[in-house]
Design a protein around this motif. Structure first.
Motif, PDB file in Angstrom:
ATOM      1  N   ALA A  78       0.833  -1.207   0.000  1.00 47.21           N
ATOM      2  CA  ALA A  78       0.000   0.000   0.000  1.00 47.21           C
ATOM      3  C   ALA A  78       0.867   1.257   0.000  1.00 47.21           C
ATOM      4  N   ALA A  79       1.973   1.205   0.739  1.00 43.83           N
ATOM      5  CA  ALA A  79       2.902   2.338   0.723  1.00 43.83           C
ATOM      6  C   ALA A  79       3.473   2.544  -0.671  1.00 43.83           C
ATOM      7  N   GLY A  80       3.765   1.439  -1.369  1.00 44.91           N
ATOM      8  CA  GLY A  80       4.238   1.535  -2.751  1.00 44.91           C
ATOM      9  C   GLY A  80       3.215   2.201  -3.649  1.00 44.91           C
ATOM     10  N   ALA A  81       1.920   1.926  -3.407  1.00 45.09           N
ATOM     11  CA  ALA A  81       0.858   2.552  -4.202  1.00 45.09           C
ATOM     12  C   ALA A  81       0.820   4.053  -3.987  1.00 45.09           C
ATOM     13  N   VAL A  82       1.100   4.492  -2.774  1.00 47.39           N
ATOM     14  CA  VAL A  82       1.072   5.918  -2.464  1.00 47.39           C
ATOM     15  C   VAL A  82       2.310   6.633  -3.003  1.00 47.39           C
ATOM     16  N   LEU A  83       3.488   6.008  -2.819  1.00 52.01           N
ATOM     17  CA  LEU A  83       4.741   6.687  -3.141  1.00 52.01           C
ATOM     18  C   LEU A  83       5.069   6.682  -4.633  1.00 52.01           C
ATOM     19  N   THR A  84       4.775   5.597  -5.327  1.00 49.10           N
ATOM     20  CA  THR A  84       5.187   5.467  -6.725  1.00 49.10           C
ATOM     21  C   THR A  84       4.699   6.611  -7.617  1.00 49.10           C
ATOM     22  N   PRO A  85       3.444   7.040  -7.530  1.00 50.15           N
ATOM     23  CA  PRO A  85       2.996   8.095  -8.461  1.00 50.15           C
ATOM     24  C   PRO A  85       3.556   9.485  -8.153  1.00 50.15           C
ATOM     25  N   ILE A  86       4.108   9.707  -6.961  1.00 42.39           N
ATOM     26  CA  ILE A  86       4.440  11.070  -6.535  1.00 42.39           C
ATOM     27  C   ILE A  86       5.371  11.799  -7.505  1.00 42.39           C
ATOM     28  N   PRO A  87       6.517  11.210  -7.926  1.00 44.02           N
ATOM     29  CA  PRO A  87       7.381  11.959  -8.863  1.00 44.02           C
ATOM     30  C   PRO A  87       6.701  12.254 -10.190  1.00 44.02           C
ATOM     31  N   TYR A  88       5.819  11.345 -10.635  1.00 50.63           N
ATOM     32  CA  TYR A  88       5.137  11.537 -11.915  1.00 50.63           C
ATOM     33  C   TYR A  88       4.083  12.643 -11.801  1.00 50.63           C
ATOM     34  N   VAL A  89       3.415  12.711 -10.666  1.00 47.06           N
ATOM     35  CA  VAL A  89       2.438  13.777 -10.445  1.00 47.06           C
ATOM     36  C   VAL A  89       3.141  15.136 -10.402  1.00 47.06           C
ATOM     37  N   ILE A  90       4.252  15.207  -9.683  1.00 46.10           N
ATOM     38  CA  ILE A  90       5.007  16.470  -9.613  1.00 46.10           C
ATOM     39  C   ILE A  90       5.488  16.875 -11.002  1.00 46.10           C
TER      40      ILE A  90
END
Length: 515
Positions: A78-90
């Protein structure tokens, strides 16, 4: 449709960039493909898709019982689901509103900043993408300047530059960006290659032997281990006779043999011996006698079991004796892994000057915390001893970490491992020796021993002496700068736009023509 193909390919490669079964090329290609997907699909579809990919990839990378419980496995996914998109969103929020080379720096800064912040947590930098590149010696040398962060940043920058050229290949700006990037990456590889070729370790060597405990005896103790807490005198006597004594006797006998074969430094793996804290003096005296009689530096790895039923349950220690039998240091492990229940140490790395260079030690997971190990680099340590106790799914990832620490800090390093793969590297990341026999040989007849010739001089590095983790902080600062620029530009654009009349204001009327 092609965008979803990039997602599928990136998702297939991403599990091979994490903890287990890493493939170096996959670590370069996965973010490149996922970034292409992120930039070509609407955010309402891209973000949940990337979250799903992150969860599945993390779940796959933690297989084979790496996490202690199914609940921890799912929580980490679940942590991977939260963290993975962050750089792409930024990247989506900022990169498209910038110009020139700045457009391509948003994604690598976001990726590096996220890894840097996460690396200060309980797991340290274990599994950082730079670990996948420890076999690329020219690239690895850049860690001596910018730490593992420079390797991760270059990999993420590659993804951003390729996407910039892919998206704007007919513009002059894309050509200039590619030229600048190529010059930087080329210089990093060229300088790293020159260091490897022209400045190899040339110091004399010392023979170091690392001993892991007898696997059969160690497994027997692990399978019979009772719940922590006070025990009767009869129970303690039985544990000493059946489990503790065989482990200690075997280690002492093998230490004598290693010294007689020429080893000047002998290092036991973490938790090689388990002993009741009440037996401490007897165990220390026995180790002291071996060091004195053989004239060696001997570091033992011992767990003192405390008569308690709540934290702390034990003390995990690395205790060094010099050839006179004097205690050089008694180092208490700094971090706790999962529920080991160990009393935490001060976080001060001990050092000692010897005829074989300046020595230091940390224990196992301590080496996944760059700030802690940097103490050894700043203290001009030549050889770092890292007694460790792994389990099969994590041993390769932890070995990747110690290679990065060695190059970052200019350390020759010996990692002696119980329940894993022992490894020795020089200060440029070359493998001096390894022993992977724990999981691959007969546990009854095999002695898990690593003997290597280790240079007695390390190297001073800019990372250890000056820069440290500055790239992590610069990445955070760079993102704040980029966000500020974007906000100011949007405000300026709104100010410059012609004012539109509000709905409740009277609108000017064109005079009616005269009749």
């Amino acid at each position: 449709m092609m965008s979803w193909l990039w997602l599928a390919l990136g998702a297939a490669l991403l599990p091979f960039t994490l903890m287990q079964t890493t493939i170096p090329l996959a670590a370069w290609l996965a973010p490149l493909l996922l970034l292409r997907f992120s930039r070509t699909v609407r955010a309402r579809w891209a973000v949940p898709a990337l979250a799903l990919v992150g969860a599945l990839s993390t779940y796959a990378s933690l297989r084979n019982g790496l996490m202690q419980t199914d609940q921890m496995h799912l929580a980490t996914a679940a942590a991977g689901a939260v963290l993975t998109p962050i750089p792409y969103v930024i990247d989506r929020l900022l990169a498209g509103r910038l110009t020139g080379i700045a457009r391509t720096l948003v994604f690598p800064m976001a990726d590096t900043a996220l890894a840097f912040v996460f690396g200060t947590g309980d797991f340290g930098t274990t599994g950082h993408v730079a670990g996948t590149q420890v076999g690329n010696l020219p690239l690895l040398q850049s860690a001596a300047v910018g730490g593992q962060w420079i390797i991760g940043l270059l990999m993420a920058w590659t993804a951003a530059v390729v996407n910039e050229v892919w998206q704007r290949r007919t513009t002059a700006g894309a050509g200039r960006t590619l030229l600048i990037f190529g010059a930087v990456l080329g210089a990093v590889l060229a300088l790293g290659g020159a260091r490897i070729a022209l400045d190899p370790p040339a110091a004399p060597t010392v023979r170091i032997t690392g001993l892991a405990p007898n696997r059969a005896a160690s497994d027997a103790f692990a399978s019979a281990r009772q719940a922590p807490g006070p025990r009767s005198a009869a129970q303690r006597a039985e544990l000493r006779e059946r489990y503790f004594a065989p482990l200690l006797d075997d280690l002492v006998a093998r230490t004598h043999r290693a010294a007689q074969a020429g080893a000047r430094i002998v290092v036991w793996a973490e938790a090689s011996a388990y002993e009741f804290v009440e037996d401490k003096e007897a165990v220390l005296e026995r180790a002291r006698s071996v060091a004195r009689s053989e004239g060696i530096y001997l570091q033992i790895g011992v767990v003192w079991l405390l008569p308690r039923q709540q934290y702390p349950l034990n003390e995990i220690r690395a205790i060094m004796f010099d050839p006179s039998g004097a205690t050089v240091w008694d180092y208490l492990k700094t971090v706790e892994v999962f529920d080991d229940g160990n009393l935490l140490g001060s976080g001060i790395v001990p050092t000692v000057d010897t005829p074989y260079g300046r020595l230091a030690t940390v224990i196992c997971f301590d080496a996944s915390f760059p700030k802690l190990v940097r103490q050894a680099g700043r203290a001009d340590v030549d050889i770092l001893l890292v007694p460790s106790s792994d389990w099969e799914p994590v041993t390769d990832a932890l070995n990747q970490q110690v290679v990065l620490r060695a190059v970052e800090n200019g350390l020759n390093l010996v990692r002696t491992v119980r329940n894993g793969t022992s490894l020795a590297v020089d200060h440029q990341g070359r493998i001096l020796g390894q022993d992977a026999s724990w999981f691959r040989t007969d546990p009854v007849t095999t002695e898990h021993t690593l003997t290597v010739a280790v240079p007695v001089r390390g190297a001073r590095t800019p990372y250890a002496l000056f820069f440290g983790d500055v790239l992590g902080w610069l990445s955070i600062a760079g993102l704040l700068w980029a966000a500020t620029v974007v906000i100011l530009r949007r405000r300026a654009a709104r100010t410059a736009a012609p004012a539109r009349p509000a709905d409740d204001e009277p609108k000017a009327r064109t005079p009616a023509p005269a009749h």
